[in-house]
Design a protein around this motif. Structure first.
Motif, short mmCIF file in Angstrom:
data_model
loop_
_atom_site.label_atom_id
_atom_site.label_comp_id
_atom_site.label_asym_id
_atom_site.label_seq_id
_atom_site.Cartn_x
_atom_site.Cartn_y
_atom_site.Cartn_z
N GLU A 179 0.83 -1.21 0.00
CA GLU A 179 0.00 0.00 0.00
C GLU A 179 0.86 1.26 0.00
O GLU A 179 0.52 2.26 -0.64
N ILE A 180 1.97 1.22 0.72
CA ILE A 180 2.79 2.43 0.91
C ILE A 180 3.60 2.77 -0.34
O ILE A 180 3.66 3.94 -0.77
N ILE A 181 4.24 1.77 -0.95
CA ILE A 181 5.17 2.02 -2.06
C ILE A 181 4.50 2.75 -3.22
O ILE A 181 5.04 3.77 -3.71
N PRO A 182 3.34 2.31 -3.73
CA PRO A 182 2.76 3.03 -4.88
C PRO A 182 2.34 4.45 -4.55
O PRO A 182 2.47 5.35 -5.38
N ILE A 183 1.84 4.69 -3.33
CA ILE A 183 1.36 6.03 -2.98
C ILE A 183 2.50 7.04 -3.01
O ILE A 183 2.38 8.13 -3.57
N PHE A 184 3.65 6.68 -2.44
CA PHE A 184 4.75 7.63 -2.36
C PHE A 184 5.70 7.53 -3.55
O PHE A 184 6.71 8.24 -3.60
N SER A 185 5.36 6.66 -4.50
CA SER A 185 6.05 6.66 -5.80
C SER A 185 5.19 7.35 -6.85
O SER A 185 5.63 7.54 -7.99
N ARG A 186 3.93 7.69 -6.48
CA ARG A 186 2.97 8.30 -7.41
C ARG A 186 2.87 7.48 -8.68
O ARG A 186 2.91 8.00 -9.80
N VAL A 212 10.31 -2.75 -5.89
CA VAL A 212 11.43 -1.99 -6.46
C VAL A 212 11.05 -1.48 -7.85
O VAL A 212 11.35 -0.33 -8.21
N SER A 213 10.38 -2.30 -8.64
CA SER A 213 9.97 -1.88 -9.98
C SER A 213 8.93 -0.76 -9.92
O SER A 213 8.89 0.09 -10.81
N THR A 214 8.10 -0.76 -8.89
CA THR A 214 7.14 0.33 -8.73
C THR A 214 7.85 1.65 -8.50
O THR A 214 7.46 2.69 -9.04
N MET A 215 8.91 1.62 -7.72
CA MET A 215 9.65 2.86 -7.44
C MET A 215 10.49 3.32 -8.63
O MET A 215 10.79 4.51 -8.75
N TYR A 216 10.83 2.40 -9.52
CA TYR A 216 11.68 2.74 -10.66
C TYR A 216 10.97 3.78 -11.54
O TYR A 216 9.85 3.59 -11.99
N LYS A 217 11.63 4.92 -11.73
CA LYS A 217 11.11 6.05 -12.51
C LYS A 217 9.82 6.61 -11.93
O LYS A 217 9.05 7.27 -12.63
N GLY A 218 9.58 6.34 -10.65
CA GLY A 218 8.43 6.95 -9.99
C GLY A 218 8.77 8.34 -9.49
O GLY A 218 9.94 8.74 -9.42
#
Length: 548
Positions: free
Chosen positions: A270-277, A337-343
């Motif tokens: 839940e946290i990773i996508p929200i703060f990676s937009r 990690v892939s969610t944060m990539y280029k986020g």
């Protein structure tokens, strides 16, 4: 009275007020807060006991306690942490509070059963306390209660395993409630692939709670029967087999590891996508990996028993299954990690704690592979290496996920924001202290220092001193985080409905939520992690983040 106020001031049932309204409530949110208070108490107690253990081990010989007290203390520390914090922590608190909201409903399917589960939890904790003051005191068997020691021990093993039995019943009933709520109570327009990942993680966990908990419950009953009636199930002199106990215990206790960690993985998802937009990478892969972990994790229990004289075929099979269960866990890590990539990364305390979780849990997983291979397992079995690995997974994983969840959902649960700077300092100190505490223990284990030993050889003193220093740093960091959260009640910075820019349903209701959760019929999105509209709103606000 506003809808926001009603959560705190509307009694449930309606004719009750004051403390009775809380003690007899059917509101899942109030029960989540009641679990929070109880579990926080047990965590602080177990944390204090752990600090006493590490203080004792900082130097050779007696420091602050004798050997018998040491054995009882590490047993108490383990029982409290496992049965009263790590297993119930995230599901009982955040699952109770947010599962119905994320599913678009107003409560769990069995609200009275939910209240009964809380009372079972409290009753089990009470039994654990009573066992300290009755008879010969708390047992010194360790939290595993291995036979024949637990059967022959004169301490209050019977009361302690009874407490664990009651806590298992509470866990099982909570799982039953969650599964039923998932299927019967979610919004009719919400399909399976529209459900948030935290709800999916609770669903996978609940099945393990339902199916695995009866095994340990029966095992604890058998210990009591052995102690009082000497029926000979585990006594080799009477035709019993002590290894039978180990099989029964780990048939539950290894799946219980996933009861502890899968909800934590749901929090991080839940946290990773929200703060990676950015939309979560591999949503379906994460969903199915949660179910795969729940299934495969129930088949690997005997890797705890490689030194017990198992056949080579059994060792090979359980070693292979242990490596296979690492695959779905790796799927989640790569997805995060892939969610944060280029986020568009926005650093906040929840994200910092989530990143620490990923780092520490990855170390725990890799050291788990060392234990999954029979050759290295035999070398480090029953050493400090095992203790460090276990804590990297349980504390570095579940513990930091719990801290992340607390900082993530605190504004929604209480309607107030906390200060970010002390949260950053506390999280950083906790992460650094954790590494100082447990990395020396990995090295000590490889050098051959056994676990559960009151004293040790001179060559192990430096490593134990460093581990103790890290333990104090770890405590300072956690106290900083907790005090900062508690001070938010005094500072009273009101939290907006959606302070982080979230997209799941809990961020559409007031902070804190009203009694029946939704003021209007919830609008179910086609995909729970679509940040298109949220990004546009942030751009209109000039790119403002949530920092208070």
């Amino acid at each position: 009275m506003t809808a926001t106020q009603s959560f705190y001031h509307t009694p449930a049932p309606p004719h009750l007020t004051g403390m009775k309204a809380w003690l007899l409530t059917h509101d899942h949110k109030r029960l989540g807060l009641m679990y929070l208070g109880a579990i926080f108490f047990w965590f602080v107690l177990a944390m204090f006991l752990g600090l006493l253990l590490r203080t004792e081990l900082m130097s050779q010989g007696k420091t602050i306690m004798d050997a018998a007290t040491y054995n009882a203390t590490f047993t108490l520390h383990g029982v409290i942490m496992i049965f009263l914090f790590v297993i119930p922590g995230i599901p009982a608190i955040f699952g109770n509070f947010f599962l119905p909201i994320q599913l678009g409903t107003d409560d769990v399917f069995f609200p009275r059963l939910n209240l009964f589960s809380w009372y079972l939890f409290m009753f089990g904790g009470l039994f654990a306390i009573i066992s300290l003051f009755v008879g010969d005191g708390f047992p010194d068997t360790g939290w595993t209660f291995y036979v024949p020691f637990s059967v022959q021990n004169s301490a209050n093993v019977g009361l302690t395993v009874t407490a664990a039995f009651i806590l298992g019943m509470s866990s099982m009933l909570t799982g039953l409630n969650f599964v039923t709520t998932f299927h019967r109570m979610r919004d009719k327009s919400m399909g399976l692939m529209q459900i948030p990942l935290f709800a999916w993680s609770l669903y996978a966990t609940a099945w393990v709670q339902i199916l695995a908990t009866p095994v340990i419950s029966i095992t604890f009953v058998l210990i009591v029967l052995e102690r009082f009636f000497h029926i000979g199930l585990f006594d080799p002199d009477k035709g019993g087999d002590p290894l039978l106990y180990q099989h029964l215990f780990w048939m539950y206790s290894h799946p219980a590891v996933y009861v502890m960690i899968i909800p934590g993985m749901g929090v991080i998802s839940e946290i990773i996508p929200i703060f990676s937009r950015k939309s979560i990478f591999g949503y379906k892969a994460i969903v199915w990996s949660s179910m795969a972990i729940a299934i495969a994790g129930s088949l690997v229990w005997a890797h705890h028993m490689f030194t017990s004289g198992m056949s080579d075929v059994s060792v090979f099979v359980f070693s292979l299954l242990t490596y296979l269960v690492a695959i779905p866990s790796a799927v989640k890590v790569f997805s995060w990690v892939s969610t944060m990539y280029k986020g568009s990364i926005e650093m906040t305390p929840p994200l910092l704690l989530a990143l620490i979780f990923i780092f520490l849990f990855s170390i725990g997983g890799l050291t788990g592979l060392v234990l999954g291979a029979a050759g290295t397992n035999i070398h480090v079995h029953d050493t400090q290496f095992v203790v460090a690995h276990f804590h990297f997974v349980m504390f570095g994983g579940t513990g930091f996920a719990f801290f992340a969840a607390l900082h993530f959902w605190w504004p929604k649960m209480f309607g107030i924001m906390y200060r970010f700077k002390p949260a950053y300092i506390g999280a950083s100190l906790t992460g650094i202290g954790f590494m100082f505490h447990y990395v020396p223990m990995l090295i000590l284990g490889l050098e051959g220092m056994p676990r559960r030993y009151y004293d040790y050889l001179p060559q192990y003193e430096t490593g134990n001193f460093l581990a103790g220093f890290g333990g104090y740093l770890l405590i300072i960091g956690m106290v900083t985080m907790f005090v900062n959260l508690l001070l938010s009640f005094k500072q009273r910075m009101p939290a907006p409905v959606d302070p982080w820019g979230g997209t799941t349903l809990e961020w559409t209701v007031p902070s804190p939520p009203p009694v029946h959760n939704f003021l209007h019929k919830p609008q179910i999105a086609d995909f729970p992690y679509d940040f298109t509209g949220v990004t546009e709103q942030l751009l209109q606000r000039g790119g403002e983040g949530p920092l208070p």
